[in-house]
Enzyme design. Structure first.
Site, PDB file in Angstrom:
ATOM      1  N   TRP A   1      11.017  75.037  72.824  1.00  0.00           N
ATOM      2  CA  TRP A   1      10.676  74.518  74.151  1.00  0.00           C
ATOM      3  C   TRP A   1      11.913  74.080  74.925  1.00  0.00           C
ATOM      4  O   TRP A   1      11.939  74.174  76.152  1.00  0.00           O
ATOM      5  CB  TRP A   1       9.551  73.497  74.118  1.00  0.00           C
ATOM      6  CG  TRP A   1       9.712  72.146  73.489  1.00  0.00           C
ATOM      7  CD1 TRP A   1      10.593  71.729  72.555  1.00  0.00           C
ATOM      8  CD2 TRP A   1       8.849  71.017  73.769  1.00  0.00           C
ATOM      9  NE1 TRP A   1      10.359  70.415  72.217  1.00  0.00           N
ATOM     10  CE2 TRP A   1       9.293  69.964  72.943  1.00  0.00           C
ATOM     11  CE3 TRP A   1       7.765  70.803  74.615  1.00  0.00           C
ATOM     12  CZ2 TRP A   1       8.674  68.698  72.961  1.00  0.00           C
ATOM     13  CZ3 TRP A   1       7.148  69.552  74.626  1.00  0.00           C
ATOM     14  CH2 TRP A   1       7.605  68.516  73.809  1.00  0.00           C
TER      15      TRP A   1
ATOM     16  N   GLN B   1       6.445  75.424  68.462  1.00  0.00           N
ATOM     17  CA  GLN B   1       6.540  74.240  69.323  1.00  0.00           C
ATOM     18  C   GLN B   1       5.585  74.435  70.492  1.00  0.00           C
ATOM     19  O   GLN B   1       5.032  75.528  70.657  1.00  0.00           O
ATOM     20  CB  GLN B   1       7.980  74.026  69.816  1.00  0.00           C
ATOM     21  CG  GLN B   1       8.767  73.103  68.904  1.00  0.00           C
ATOM     22  CD  GLN B   1      10.127  72.714  69.447  1.00  0.00           C
ATOM     23  OE1 GLN B   1      10.773  73.460  70.147  1.00  0.00           O
ATOM     24  NE2 GLN B   1      10.587  71.524  69.087  1.00  0.00           N
TER      25      GLN B   1
ATOM     26  N   GLU C   1      19.718  62.800  75.948  1.00  0.00           N
ATOM     27  CA  GLU C   1      18.507  63.413  75.395  1.00  0.00           C
ATOM     28  C   GLU C   1      17.274  62.655  75.863  1.00  0.00           C
ATOM     29  O   GLU C   1      16.260  63.250  76.224  1.00  0.00           O
ATOM     30  CB  GLU C   1      18.612  63.393  73.863  1.00  0.00           C
ATOM     31  CG  GLU C   1      17.489  64.106  73.140  1.00  0.00           C
ATOM     32  CD  GLU C   1      17.676  64.090  71.619  1.00  0.00           C
ATOM     33  OE1 GLU C   1      16.825  64.680  70.938  1.00  0.00           O
ATOM     34  OE2 GLU C   1      18.660  63.506  71.113  1.00  0.00           O
TER      35      GLU C   1
ATOM     36  N   ASP D   1       8.481  64.186  67.445  1.00  0.00           N
ATOM     37  CA  ASP D   1       8.637  64.056  65.993  1.00  0.00           C
ATOM     38  C   ASP D   1       8.029  62.801  65.376  1.00  0.00           C
ATOM     39  O   ASP D   1       7.263  62.871  64.429  1.00  0.00           O
ATOM     40  CB  ASP D   1      10.129  64.092  65.624  1.00  0.00           C
ATOM     41  CG  ASP D   1      10.809  65.374  66.063  1.00  0.00           C
ATOM     42  OD1 ASP D   1      10.266  66.073  66.935  1.00  0.00           O
ATOM     43  OD2 ASP D   1      11.888  65.670  65.546  1.00  0.00           O
TER      44      ASP D   1
END
Length: 415
Positions: free
Chosen positions: A37, A103, A386, A162
């Site tokens: 992704w 994903q 991130e 996650d």
């Protein structure tokens, strides 16, 4: 706060620096391969200055598609000793060394956006890509639906979120005592407080071992895999992808039998994830039927999937007013909120963009623009991390991150 004086130039530089020739890595060191992704988001960023490179990104992702239609979550194009678990741990037999899970299938949606932008070569590139998009959609419909038509994740990495609190109860029931010794690499690149715990990681690796021992036989894994959770990320992204694939098929007059029925089934599945007590879309353990009691940023992808919800809109309005840098990955008023630990609180710019796409599509223009502006303030103030602390904006995880740069170029930085 470090003011980023020329975020357009900086964002382009990040994409170019993370380009490995045909595919983009998320960031140097921490993630040295092509992620599924991430790559679809990267393509949107490239589309702002190089349409050919945008197409190539998605086309390279599909070079790793398995014969049965599955598109892995990681493609290991070249060996990198600094990453664990690598191809030897996964033990897969695809055309390119890869992981054995998927994903969220956002590639079709991002490819559609690039196609609509590319009036010169878009039709030809899309016709080439289309059978692959359709094959992946059909694989998900075959192997990932629960009895209600919601889409399941079979590994926390598969949903892309996650260590989200959504998985806690399902993970707690797992025995990972025999997982053995292994050496994590992620915590050597970034602060361990920003990453999943060892308890979580043991279970991630245990699930990989179960899959590998089964030879990634999906039929066998239906009974062998202890982790199977129907969740908003997978369900909403699959539903949106199905709508986009159907629209492309109609416009280009390509065969796509059964998509309308699939969309109805997925809509029904999405409705089954509504948690009335919580007033939110939620995850559900497919083995036990237990709801996760989790309001996440994925809960707000309902509009992205074309599903209206007054109560979700009310919740989003509150988040936009009360959280300095929304949308947090987990509701700050809930007991497991952690402002810096990955998917237990931090804000992710690319999730904001997808929520923003949905809001705009469903004519919630005010909220879409509010979210875009707040995301622009976050990136221009704190850089291309991130993810970010939703209360302070402080950057966390990897830096010079591809998808955050792409979000700036395609959405946040464009008034």
């Amino acid at each position: 706060m470090n003011q980023h004086t020329n975020p357009d130039r900086e964002a382009r530089s990040i994409l170019i620096a993370n380009d490995r020739g045909g595919y983009t890595i998320p960031t140097e060191g921490l993630y040295p391969y092509q992620w599924n992704w991430d790559s679809a988001i990267a393509a949107l960023g490239f589309a702002q200055f190089d349409l050919d490179r945008a197409w190539t990104e998605i086309e390279t992702l599909f070079t790793g598609q398995w014969e049965d239609g599955m598109v892995p979550h990681i493609l290991f194009h070249q060996q990198d000793e600094g990453y664990f678990p690598g191809p030897d741990v996964w033990g897969c037999n695809g055309p390119i060394p890869s992981s054995g899970i998927i994903q969220p299938p956002i590639a079709a949606t991002m490819a559609r956006k690039i196609w609509e932008q590319d009036t010169a070569f878009g039709d030809a590139r899309m016709k080439e890509l289309f059978p692959k998009l359709l094959a992946w959609h059909r694989w998900i419909m075959k192997w990932r639906l629960d009895e209600f038509g919601a889409v399941c994740t079979t590994h926390p990495w598969e949903a892309g979120r996650d260590n989200a609190p959504d998985w806690d109860n399902s993970m707690a029931r797992m025995d990972a005592s025999d997982v053995g010794e292994y050496q994590r690499r992620d915590t050597s690149h970034v602060n361990s407080d920003d990453r999943p715990t060892k308890f979580d990681y043991d279970r991630y690796i245990k699930l990989v071992q179960i899959g590998r021992d089964a030879g990634w036989d999906q039929q066998a894994l239906l009974s062998l895999n202890p982790f199977r959770v129907a969740d908003p990320t997978m369900t909403f992204t699959t539903l949106r992808a199905a709508r986009d694939v159907l629209m492309i098929s109609e416009k280009l007059e390509l065969e796509a039998e059964g998509l309308s029925e699939d969309i109805e089934k997925l809509e029904s599945g999405a409705r089954s994830l509504w948690n009335e007590d919580l007033g939110s879309f939620d995850s559900r353990d497919a083995h036990t039927g237990e709801m996760a009691e989790s309001i996440s940023n994925a809960s707000y992808l309902c509009w992205y999937a074309g599903m209206e919800s007054d109560r979700m809109l009310k919740g989003l309005k509150s988040v936009l007013e009360t959280v300095p840098y929304p949308v947090p990955s987990y509701d700050p008023d809930m007991p497991k909120f952690d402002a810096r630990r990955y998917w237990r609180g931090p804000t992710w710019a690319f999730m904001n963009m997808m929520i923003g796409f949905g809001l705009a599509d469903m004519e919630h223009a005010q909220q879409a623009e509010q979210l875009r502006q707040k995301t622009a303030e976050l990136i221009s103030g704190y850089g291309f991390a991130e993810y970010f602390d939703p209360k302070t904006g402080s950057p966390a995880g990897g830096q010079a991150f591809t998808w955050t740069a792409a979000v700036w170029l395609h959405w946040a930085g464009r008034a």
